[in-house]
Design an enzyme around this catalytic site. Structure first.
Site, mmCIF file in Angstrom:
data_model
loop_
_atom_site.group_PDB
_atom_site.id
_atom_site.type_symbol
_atom_site.label_atom_id
_atom_site.label_comp_id
_atom_site.label_asym_id
_atom_site.label_seq_id
_atom_site.Cartn_x
_atom_site.Cartn_y
_atom_site.Cartn_z
ATOM 1 C CE1 TYR A 1 0.435 7.700 3.630
ATOM 2 C CE2 TYR A 1 0.858 5.694 2.394
ATOM 3 C CZ TYR A 1 0.092 6.408 3.295
ATOM 4 O OH TYR A 1 -1.021 5.816 3.849
ATOM 5 C CG PHE B 1 3.168 -1.681 15.924
ATOM 6 C CD1 PHE B 1 2.904 -2.843 16.628
ATOM 7 C CD2 PHE B 1 3.870 -1.780 14.739
ATOM 8 C CE1 PHE B 1 3.340 -4.084 16.165
ATOM 9 C CE2 PHE B 1 4.309 -3.010 14.259
ATOM 10 C CZ PHE B 1 4.044 -4.155 14.979
ATOM 11 C CG ASN B 2 -2.856 2.327 18.542
ATOM 12 O OD1 ASN B 2 -3.115 1.225 19.022
ATOM 13 N ND2 ASN B 2 -3.766 3.087 17.964
ATOM 14 C CG ASP C 1 -1.676 1.337 1.341
ATOM 15 O OD1 ASP C 1 -2.599 1.552 0.534
ATOM 16 O OD2 ASP C 1 -1.320 2.164 2.212
ATOM 17 C CB ILE D 1 2.033 3.850 22.034
ATOM 18 C CG1 ILE D 1 1.985 3.843 23.565
ATOM 19 C CG2 ILE D 1 0.783 3.194 21.450
ATOM 20 C CD1 ILE D 1 2.964 4.769 24.218
ATOM 21 C CE LYS E 1 -3.898 4.893 1.733
ATOM 22 N NZ LYS E 1 -2.576 4.344 1.431
#
Length: 329
Positions: free
Chosen positions: A51, A228-229, A46, A232, A76
């Protein structure tokens, strides 16, 4: 994915980090990471115009053009890139972006232009999946989002349907950080897959209902980005791209204590958790190097006893109703 013919490996490769967010990534290291992902059998990659402001698509295209077997590729729409003097460029969190600024455009013409621009940057004739990128109040504010949503509803969705129904792309969806806007998207029509970042993770299951349940009803798949947010859950201090608040840090420590009790690395649990939900078809981490990818693969292969999930549920660390092996929290 949804009711399409696309079949993806349950682990994918997200290519935002490769474009140098927060810290720089050398171009050859980025290409090598994509090549390594394909070598180990990952078949879903993706990327997006945002980016690195075009950088990721260029690097991904370089690697994929050399690949003996092309993976399933998503990019996208919603941002058009315009040339800018680098001295006046808004680089955001990108360390070494290409010299472009982004212009939001979710209209029919904007979607078509974005799709063609992406194929040019990639140097590839085919993109399998198109996501509408970062539409919603979380990115644009409540009032700022209204005219952009009107663009999508008034023509952008039609463009995506034309591309899919004509066989030019194989699947359409949205790629966002907030699940609420995806419920609005269901009112526009049918979608195949949603890329939702950060809202269905070991740390947070706010999207569980009504969004995830509606996906099952509407036969749409979910790709979980940001497992992994923002770091964190792998020992970092960021949550949602900013420094984690104290209550988030406390919850992470409580989850980590349970993982330690069962001898499971916290990142392994975070990586494998989303696939306990039947709507989820893929988890999409974003390594910066082949070595980081190897670390992810080790977590992916770690054995996790069912008792770890039931213990998390018993301690109230998973939302009520969360699917886990053998039942729900």
């Amino acid at each position: 994915m949804g009711e399409t013919e696309l079949e993806v490996t349950t682990l994918g490769l997200g290519c935002a980090s490769l474009a140098g967010i927060f810290t720089g990534v050398p171009a050859e290291q980025a290409r090598a990471t994509v090549r390594h992902a394909l070598d180990v059998g990952i078949n879903y990659v993706d990327t997006a115009p945002q980016y690195g402001l075009g950088r990721s698509e260029h690097l991904v295209g370089d690697a994929l053009r050399e690949a003996p077997v092309r993976p399933i590729l998503s990019s996208k729409v919603g941002r058009l890139l315009r040339p800018v003097d680098p001295a006046r460029q808004d680089k955001g969190n990108w360390i070494d972006p290409l010299p472009f600024d982004q212009q939001y455009d979710y209209s029919y013409d904007g979607v078509m232009r974005s799709f063609e621009d992406s194929r040019q940057r990639l140097g590839l004739e085919k993109i399998d999946i198109l996501y509408v990128h970062d539409i919603g109040a979380g990115t644009h504010g409540v009032e700022g989002n209204k005219p952009l949503w009107a663009q999508l509803a008034g023509g952008g969705y039609r463009a995506l349907r034309e591309l899919r129904d004509g066989g030019v792309v194989k699947a359409i969806g949205l790629g966002v950080n907030e699940w609420q806007v995806l419920m609005d998207a269901f009112a526009l029509g049918d979608w195949d897959v949603f890329l939702l970042a950060g809202r269905y993770t070991l740390l947070e299951q706010t999207s569980l209902t009504p969004f995830m349940t509606t996906c099952i009803e509407r036969k749409a798949s979910v790709v979980v980005g940001g497992p992994f947010n923002s770091g964190i859950l792998v020992g970092g201090d960021k949550f949602n791209y900013a420094k984690a608040p104290d209550e988030i840090v406390a919850k992470v420590r409580a989850i980590e204590a349970v993982c330690r009790e069962f001898g499971v690395p916290l990142p392994a649990a975070a990586l494998q958790f989303p696939l306990t939900h039947p709507a989820v078809c893929n988890v999409l981490p974003g390594p910066r190097s082949p070595e980081e990818l190897d670390g992810i693969l080790a977590w992916w292969d770690a054995k996790i006893p069912d008792e770890l999930w039931t213990t998390l549920a018993a301690k109230g660390l998973l939302a009520e109703g969360t699917p886990i092996p053998g039942g729900t929290a």
